[in-house]
Design a protein around this motif. Structure first.
Motif: not given
Length: 430
Positions: A96-97, A99, A112, A114-116, A119-121, A173, A175
Motif C-alpha cells: 500500500y502507498e 497518499l 488516504k 492506494k493498493s499496489k 490499484g484501488k483507493l 476508501y 470520500h
C-alpha cells in the motif's frame, strides 16, 4: 550393558539382499523407451539379461541423453536462490502507498492510500503500538468485530497489517462523512436525502444488533458517505459484542452530544437502545441543520438541554431513574415535556418525521424503537418495496428510482450514476 545381537549367517544374509534388490527392482517402472532401472550391488547386469541400463553418458544416444540430463538436479542447498521480483500481496505493508493524511486521533492516524495489488483507493488506519503497552484494546476489538461484518452499510475491512511498530487496518476508501456533508449543506438536508441516509443507517444498525453488537459511538463523523450516496457505519473502536447480559460496561462511551440520558446518569447496564438515542439525535440534525442537544459545558448542561425538551424524568415516567448513580432530583430544574416540533420546527414539514423522532428520543431506554422496527415505520412508506428485499451486501441504489436529490446551494453533487466507462459521472450546481 547392551545385549549383543547374534551375527547373521552369510547364506541367510545374501538371500535377504537378493530379495530386497528384486523387490525394489520390480517397484520401478519404465522410463524412456522401455528401459528399466535395475537395482544391483555395484553391478552392470541387466534386469532382462541385456546390456546394462547404467551406462556412461557419452555412450547414450543424443536423444536419450537430453532426457537423462533433464532429470539431473542443479539445486545447490548452500547457494542462495536468485532474487525474483514478486507481486505485492495482501497483508504486507509495502502493498500500500500512502497518499495523504486524512486525520489523526489519540492512538491512530488515518491516511488516504492506494493498493499496489489492485490499484484501488483505500483508507489506512495506522495504530501506533507502544512496546510497554502493547496493542490498544480498541484496535483489537475493532479489527475482530469488522472481520465478521459484511454489509453494504458497514465500512469494509480489506486487510490487516501487523508490524513491530504499528497495526494497520486497511478499509475501503470513502470520500466524506455525514458531518462534512452537512457542513457543506447548512440549514438541513433535502428531506428525501434525509430519508435515504436514515434508512441506510437503520439497515446497518439492524444488521449488527441482530448479531448482538453495539456500536456505542454513533455520531455524524462516524457515518461515511460514498460518492454514490451510500452511508456506511465506521469506527468500531468502542463497539462491543453483547452476547450475554453484562453490568460492567463503561459509561464513558458516545460523544457527549449523542450520549443518551441513562448513560449520562451513570448507567452501565444498556443494550441496543444506547445506539437508538444517537439515531434520533442524528435524524434531527439532518433535518434541522443543527445538533439536537449541543451541550457546551459538562454532563449537567447536557442533561438540562435534554430535559428542557423531553421533560425532567421521575419514577412515573422513567421507572428506576432514582437508583441511577448521578440522578439527584434537586440538581435539575423540573421541566414538562414539549412537542418536538416546538424545539425543531422542520420536523413538522415532513410527514411522520416528528413521530419517528419521538420514538427514538425516549429518556426511558426500554421505550426506544429498535432499528428493525424503525425500518417498518410509516415515515418510510413511500420508498420502493424492493428496498426491504435486498441482500445484506446490496446497495439501496441498485433499486430503480432510488437516488439522492441535489442539495440546495450544492456545489458538489453526490454521484448517483455512472458513465459508459463505468466511472462515476457527476454534475455540479453552483
Amino acid at each position: 550393558m547392551c545385549d549383543l545381537m547374534p551375527a547373521s549367517q552369510p547364506a541367510e544374509k545374501m538371500g535377504k539382499m537378493k530379495k530386497l534388490r528384486r523387490t525394489l527392482s520390480e517397484s520401478f517402472r519404465s522410463i524412456g523407451d522401455g528401459h528399466k532401472i535395475c537395482v544391483t550391488k555395484m553391478s552392470t547386469r541387466s534386469c532382462q539379461g541385456t546390456d546394462s541400463v547404467i551406462k556412461p553418458l557419452d555412450t547414450i544416444p543424443e536423444d536419450k541423453k537430453v532426457r537423462v540430463q533433464r532429470t539431473q538436479s542443479g539445486f545447490d542447498p548452500f547457494e542462495k536462490p536468485a532474487s525474483q521480483p514478486t507481486s505485492p500481496k495482501f497483508g504486507k505493508a509495502d502493498s500500500y502507498e500512502k497518499l495523504e493524511k486524512l486525520g489523526e486521533g489519540s492512538y491512530a492516524t488515518v491516511y488516504k492510500g492506494k493498493s499496489k495489488v489492485n490499484g484501488k483507493l483505500v483508507a489506512l488506519k495506522v495504530i501506533r503500538l507502544q512496546e510497554e503497552e502493547g496493542t490498544p484494546f480498541t484496535a483489537i476489538r475493532e479489527a475482530s468485530l469488522l472481520k465478521g461484518l459484511k454489509h453494504a452499510n458497514i465500512v469494509l475491512l480489506h486487510d490487516i497489517i501487523h508490524t513491530k511498530e504499528t497495526l494497520t487496518l486497511v478499509f475501503e476508501y470513502v470520500h466524506t462523512d455525514l458531518c462534512q456533508y452537512m457542513d457543506k449543506h447548512p440549514g438541513g438536508l433535502h428531506p428525501d436525502n434525509v430519508k435515504l441516509f436514515l434508512f441506510q443507517l437503520l439497515r446497518g444498525l439492524s444488521y449488527i444488533h441482530q448479531r448482538y453488537i453495539l456500536h456505542r459511538d454513533l455520531k455524524p463523523q462516524n457515518l461515511l458517505i460514498s460518492d454514490t450516496g451510500e452511508l456506511k457505519l465506521a469506527d468500531f473502536g468502542l463497539a462491543r459484542a453483547k452476547s450475554v447480559p453484562s453490568h460492567t460496561y463503561s459509561n464513558e462511551v458516545v460523544t457527549l452530544w449523542y450520549r443518551p440520558p441513562d448513560v449520562l446518569l451513570g448507567s452501565t447496564d444498556y443494550s441496543t437502545c444506547l445506539d437508538m438515542w444517537g439515531v434520533g439525535c442524528i435524524f434531527i440534525e439532518m433535518i434541522q441543520g443543527v445538533a439536537a442537544f449541543p451541550g457546551m459545558k459538562d454532563i449537567q448542561d447536557q442533561l438540562e438541554r435534554i430535559f428542557l425538551v423531553l421533560g425532567t424524568p421521575s419514577e412515573d415516567t422513567w421507572p428506576g431513574v432514582n437508583s441511577l448513580p448521578h440522578f439527584k432530583p434537586d440538581r435539575f430544574t423540573v421541566y414538562s415535556a414539549k412537542k418536538l416540533r416546538q424545539a425543531w420546527n422542520k420536523l413538522g414539514y415532513v410527514d411522520h418525521a416528528e413521530e419517528l423522532a419521538s420514538r427514538f428520543l425516549q429518556c426511558f431506554p426500554k421505550n426506544r424503537l429498535s432499528a428493525q422496527a424503525a425500518l417498518n415505520h410509516e415515515y418510510f412508506s413511500n420508498l420502493p418495496p424492493r428496498l426491504w428485499e435486498l441482500q445484506d451486501m446490496s446497495s439501496i441504489f441498485t433499486v430503480p428510482n432510488v437516488k439522492l436529490q441535489t442539495e440546495s446551494g450544492d456545489s458538489i453533487q453526490v454521484c448517483s450514476r455512472k458513465n459508459s466507462h463505468g466511472k462515476a459521472s457527476c454534475g455540479s450546481k453552483h
